[in-house]
Design a protein around this motif. Sequence first.
Motif, short mmCIF file in Angstrom:
data_model
loop_
_atom_site.label_atom_id
_atom_site.label_comp_id
_atom_site.label_asym_id
_atom_site.label_seq_id
_atom_site.Cartn_x
_atom_site.Cartn_y
_atom_site.Cartn_z
N PHE A 88 0.84 -1.22 0.00
CA PHE A 88 0.00 0.00 0.00
C PHE A 88 0.88 1.26 0.00
O PHE A 88 0.60 2.22 -0.72
CB PHE A 88 -0.93 -0.03 1.21
CG PHE A 88 -1.88 1.14 1.29
CD1 PHE A 88 -2.89 1.30 0.36
CD2 PHE A 88 -1.77 2.08 2.31
CE1 PHE A 88 -3.78 2.38 0.43
CE2 PHE A 88 -2.65 3.15 2.40
CZ PHE A 88 -3.65 3.31 1.45
N CYS B 243 0.49 4.09 -2.86
CA CYS B 243 0.11 5.46 -2.48
C CYS B 243 1.14 6.48 -2.89
O CYS B 243 0.81 7.53 -3.43
CB CYS B 243 0.03 5.60 -0.96
SG CYS B 243 -1.45 4.95 -0.33
N ASN C 190 -1.22 9.37 -4.02
CA ASN C 190 -2.53 9.01 -3.46
C ASN C 190 -3.61 8.90 -4.53
O ASN C 190 -4.68 9.51 -4.42
CB ASN C 190 -2.95 9.99 -2.36
CG ASN C 190 -2.00 9.95 -1.19
OD1 ASN C 190 -1.42 8.91 -0.89
ND2 ASN C 190 -1.81 11.08 -0.54
N THR D 149 -5.39 -2.51 -4.28
CA THR D 149 -5.56 -1.90 -2.96
C THR D 149 -6.78 -2.50 -2.25
O THR D 149 -6.73 -2.79 -1.05
CB THR D 149 -5.69 -0.38 -3.07
OG1 THR D 149 -4.53 0.12 -3.75
CG2 THR D 149 -5.78 0.28 -1.71
N ALA D 150 -7.87 -2.69 -2.99
CA ALA D 150 -9.07 -3.31 -2.40
C ALA D 150 -8.70 -4.68 -1.84
O ALA D 150 -9.11 -5.04 -0.72
CB ALA D 150 -10.17 -3.43 -3.45
N TYR E 241 -7.06 -4.67 1.58
CA TYR E 241 -7.96 -4.52 2.73
C TYR E 241 -8.34 -5.90 3.27
O TYR E 241 -8.51 -6.08 4.48
CB TYR E 241 -9.23 -3.73 2.34
CG TYR E 241 -9.04 -2.23 2.37
CD1 TYR E 241 -8.31 -1.58 1.38
CD2 TYR E 241 -9.57 -1.46 3.40
CE1 TYR E 241 -8.13 -0.20 1.41
CE2 TYR E 241 -9.40 -0.08 3.44
CZ TYR E 241 -8.67 0.54 2.44
OH TYR E 241 -8.50 1.90 2.48
N HIS F 64 -4.85 1.24 6.60
CA HIS F 64 -4.39 2.26 5.65
C HIS F 64 -4.18 3.61 6.33
O HIS F 64 -3.29 4.37 5.97
CB HIS F 64 -5.39 2.40 4.50
CG HIS F 64 -6.70 2.97 4.94
ND1 HIS F 64 -7.70 2.19 5.48
CD2 HIS F 64 -7.17 4.23 4.98
CE1 HIS F 64 -8.72 2.96 5.81
NE2 HIS F 64 -8.43 4.20 5.52
N ALA F 65 -4.99 3.90 7.35
CA ALA F 65 -4.87 5.20 8.02
C ALA F 65 -3.56 5.26 8.83
O ALA F 65 -2.94 6.32 8.95
CB ALA F 65 -6.07 5.45 8.91
N ALA G 41 -0.88 6.14 6.47
CA ALA G 41 -0.94 7.58 6.15
C ALA G 41 -0.28 8.41 7.24
O ALA G 41 0.43 9.38 6.95
CB ALA G 41 -2.39 8.01 5.93
N TYR H 198 2.80 10.49 5.99
CA TYR H 198 2.51 11.91 5.75
C TYR H 198 2.51 12.79 7.00
O TYR H 198 2.39 14.00 6.91
CB TYR H 198 1.17 12.06 5.03
CG TYR H 198 1.17 11.36 3.69
CD1 TYR H 198 1.96 11.83 2.65
CD2 TYR H 198 0.41 10.21 3.48
CE1 TYR H 198 1.98 11.17 1.43
CE2 TYR H 198 0.42 9.56 2.25
CZ TYR H 198 1.21 10.04 1.24
OH TYR H 198 1.24 9.40 0.03
N GLN H 199 2.59 12.18 8.18
CA GLN H 199 2.55 13.01 9.40
C GLN H 199 3.88 12.92 10.14
O GLN H 199 3.92 12.93 11.37
CB GLN H 199 1.36 12.59 10.29
CG GLN H 199 0.03 12.79 9.57
CD GLN H 199 -1.19 12.44 10.40
OE1 GLN H 199 -1.14 12.48 11.63
NE2 GLN H 199 -2.28 12.11 9.75
N ASN H 200 4.93 12.81 9.37
CA ASN H 200 6.28 12.67 9.91
C ASN H 200 7.22 13.67 9.25
O ASN H 200 8.38 13.35 8.97
CB ASN H 200 6.78 11.25 9.62
CG ASN H 200 6.92 10.44 10.87
OD1 ASN H 200 7.36 10.97 11.90
ND2 ASN H 200 6.56 9.18 10.81
#
Lengths: 327, 327
Positions: free
Chosen positions: B155, B159, B164, B178-179, B182, B188-189, B192, B196-198
């Motif tokens: 993933f 992404c 994305n 990707t489906a 799951y 997946h979150a 993210a 992306y939050q680093n």
Amino acid sequence: MKQHTIQEIGQQLAKAKSVLLFPHDNADGDALGSAAALCGALRKAGKETAVLMGERAPDSFQFLDQGFFTFDQQQIPEPDICMCLDCGEPSRFLKRKEKFFQGRTTICLDHHVTSEPFADYNHIDGKAAAAAELVYKLIVSMGIAMDKTIGEAIFTGICTDTGNFQYSNTTKESHLITAALYDAGIDHAKVAVEVYQNMPLEKFQIVNKTLGTMELFAEGKAAMAHVTQAMLQEMGASVDHTDGCVEALRNIKGVEVAAFIKEKKDHLCKVSMRAKSTANVAKIAAVFGGGGHVKAAGCTLEMDIQEACGRLKQAIEESIRKDQALE
Amino acid sequence: MKQHTIQEIGQQLAKAKSVLLFPHDNADGDALGSAAALCGALRKAGKETAVLMGERAPDSFQFLDQGFFTFDQQQIPEPDICMCLDCGEPSRFLKRKEKFFQGRTTICLDHHVTSEPFADYNHIDGKAAAAAELVYKLIVSMGIAMDKTIGEAIFTGICTDTGNFQYSNTTKESHLITAALYDAGIDHAKVAVEVYQNMPLEKFQIVNKTLGTMELFAEGKAAMAHVTQAMLQEMGASVDHTDGCVEALRNIKGVEVAAFIKEKKDHLCKVSMRAKSTANVAKIAAVFGGGGHVKAAGCTLEMDIQEACGRLKQAIEESIRKDQALE
């Protein structure tokens, strides 16, 4: 008022001659994408259909308007069906509410968990990442052929409400529906240009200025930024243009609590907060009588912005200190 | 050297006892995600496997390392197979090249259209949006069960290489794969958040400072920004930290040509350009002996940064004027 199936809603639409669609006020990509997709599909099925707007759609979503959007409440004087999309309650289309309830039949299609059924027919699916996913299913259930225009409108709704498939609401089905839209011939990259490469200059500038006020504290575990009325006036920007700033602060490495303070007017500040993983910003908001979720919360501080920044900083520092003591 | 099928590559891997994996230098999410996913899968299949790194992975991708990454060229002294991922040519893993060709069998799995087969076994699929999509197919073809860790690594690759799911390289298959991930239980979150939050603080700061130099010209059809060595030193940032700035300029409404000038050293400036829809930035780059694609191009200007900004601005204005004359 009870819940209905997608099929039951499709049957009502199939019987109708005219359908007026209602996205919510300050319509976003999902509300507008859902309304545009359904409008396109219903017109293909020979219905008299239009999307009754609350206000002008943002530039990024103008491409969705293929002659669908209207501000004229009399364009369809006596609609068989009035149907709202992505609206949890009638207050979400306040100035169009009277018109909505003039529909011979009313329908609500929504994906907000907190929504209460308020129309004659209601389908509310809190598991759907976007209302556009429900519109997709509705169009399929009605046997209307998907096409490029309808597909791109649905794609817009899914992308914008899932943060491009990143938010936790995204599901396997979001991807399966999107895959099916490729069969309808969507140009996903064109949608991305329209939606994400149309940033108003004043937004670019106010975001840059706002993030320039960023201050790290609590040993880098907290970040804060602010926007004042003077800054907004200088850039000719509105508070809405700072949407996304609090997430940008949270994205800094090591930041656990992000806070963004907006001066709404003299002595009135609105605060948005985000937590990254372990912190609870709802608790911090509660100190000032606010609330929200563990990872996204807010509060209002009736004081000067400098005082508000100071008070909030103290509360965040205290909260982080307590969390560390518990570790 | 010819092209091989995914199945032929799977058969080679199935026969091997030890496999050393090579992501490219300055490895990105796709190279690292592909290598981590395959390493996890091959270990599940009982192989001695490791990912031989060129340099430390960026913080955002450290979560992919479940004991997979090594810097020790002797960790697997005589690998049955050396396999590179997302590498168009051996120069993409220069300092590990000798080790690569010591593999009894060499394999190249890649998705760059321009790649030439250089290993014993090569599977190059220019239609795949990410090398990670090919790794997914390879793992499925080998009958190794997908799991959360492998799925999240794949993933990550999809992404990051599709922006994305927004870039034009994204396909229906990107969404179908990707489906399927799951079903393997991916969070997946969480991915993210990691990816992306680093954002390093110095990146946040240098991007803010750089975008603050933004200047609009050619009646708002062009935007330019720059970063100097002095700015980088002030923030303790590197030029790499300004990645993404040129796209941010292009995202401004009405901007057709975006240019970003980086002072590499005294009298040496590198320029990145992007076009939104109708402009051709390869032509503008060619004026200065550079090149690239219609919508993404670059050039080098051996002069002072202020002079470089002036010269580039002139060339962009001229190009836009010519385009307008043709309209």
